[in-house]
Design a protein around this motif. Sequence first.
Motif, short mmCIF file in Angstrom:
data_model
loop_
_atom_site.label_atom_id
_atom_site.label_comp_id
_atom_site.label_asym_id
_atom_site.label_seq_id
_atom_site.Cartn_x
_atom_site.Cartn_y
_atom_site.Cartn_z
N SER A 14 14.20 -9.96 6.50
CA SER A 14 14.05 -9.03 7.60
C SER A 14 13.86 -7.55 7.11
O SER A 14 13.29 -6.87 7.84
CB SER A 14 14.95 -9.10 8.66
N ARG A 15 14.40 -7.41 5.78
CA ARG A 15 14.37 -5.96 5.29
C ARG A 15 14.53 -6.03 3.81
O ARG A 15 14.53 -7.01 3.13
CB ARG A 15 15.61 -5.22 6.03
N ARG A 19 12.07 -8.68 2.73
CA ARG A 19 10.81 -7.97 3.51
C ARG A 19 9.40 -7.79 2.67
O ARG A 19 8.49 -8.38 3.02
CB ARG A 19 10.99 -6.93 4.40
N GLU A 23 5.82 -9.97 2.90
CA GLU A 23 4.80 -9.24 2.96
C GLU A 23 3.61 -9.22 1.95
O GLU A 23 2.51 -9.63 2.07
CB GLU A 23 4.98 -7.83 3.46
N VAL A 34 9.97 -16.39 7.47
CA VAL A 34 10.91 -15.15 7.46
C VAL A 34 12.01 -15.25 8.02
O VAL A 34 12.43 -15.53 9.26
CB VAL A 34 10.24 -14.00 8.26
N TYR A 36 16.22 -14.77 8.80
CA TYR A 36 16.98 -13.76 9.13
C TYR A 36 18.49 -14.43 9.23
O TYR A 36 18.76 -15.63 9.88
CB TYR A 36 16.50 -12.71 10.16
N GLU A 45 10.03 -7.47 13.33
CA GLU A 45 9.05 -6.51 12.93
C GLU A 45 8.29 -6.83 11.63
O GLU A 45 7.11 -6.66 11.41
CB GLU A 45 9.98 -5.18 12.61
N THR A 46 9.02 -7.79 10.87
CA THR A 46 8.48 -8.35 9.57
C THR A 46 7.24 -9.28 9.86
O THR A 46 6.12 -8.98 9.48
CB THR A 46 9.55 -8.72 8.77
#
Length: 253
Positions: A14-15, A19, A23, A34, A36, A45-46
């Motif tokens: 997630s970050r 992330r 991506e 993804v 989290y 958001e990802t």
Amino acid sequence: MSLNGKTALVTGASRGIGRAVAERLAADGARVAVHYSTNEAAAKETVEAIVAAGGQAFAVQAEFGTDSAVDALYDGLVAGLDGAGLDILVNNAAVVDYADGIEDVGPEQFDRLVAVNVKTPLFLTQRVLPLIPDGGRIVNVSSGVTWFAQPEITYAMTKGALNVFTRSLARTLGPRGITVNAVSPGITETDMNGWLQDPAAAARVAGMVALGRHGQSGDIADVITFFASDEARWVTGQVLEANGGLWLGPNER
């Protein structure tokens, strides 16, 4: 590097580095799960960023360090894959505790760090192995703290264990053509290293690195994507230091 038709799971996606990896894998054509732990908004958001860029992704939730984490992640992954296998596993999720010095660390801190950084990658990998076809890819995210000393002793120990896990698993899965490697980031700008926002701290790090700066998540994501690709088919059981030349010697000539 084309990953068209491939599927991937990135833990802690997630970050930060996770992330960036998600991506990049999606940009190369993979459909990405993804993962989290608790930050649903960041995971959303990802996923949205990947989809907006033309990729495919879905979120899966599991709080690492809890007894139900592996089951929860497996169930969400299988539902999202919808009958497909899992070609790429990136064990990225980890936690650090900066009160982890030898004089301060306690049993609860130790147990949490080991549970998230070692136990969960081990048993998650065990659980998803039947989904991984021959020729699949497993990439573990280690750390430079396995070779340079820092006060956070348990965190360093967990990453050392991950390196051993990488080599052992590579030997075990070799007959199936599954490669297992680890990427060991140097000093990289992530939420975990928020102190790099201090210009003076960033300058000190730059003075230790041959390439003259600290790392970015994308620097690490590109290396992980290489290991996930067919181009890395003849590399397994390795721990690659991706650190821009950290501590190769004094930068002054």
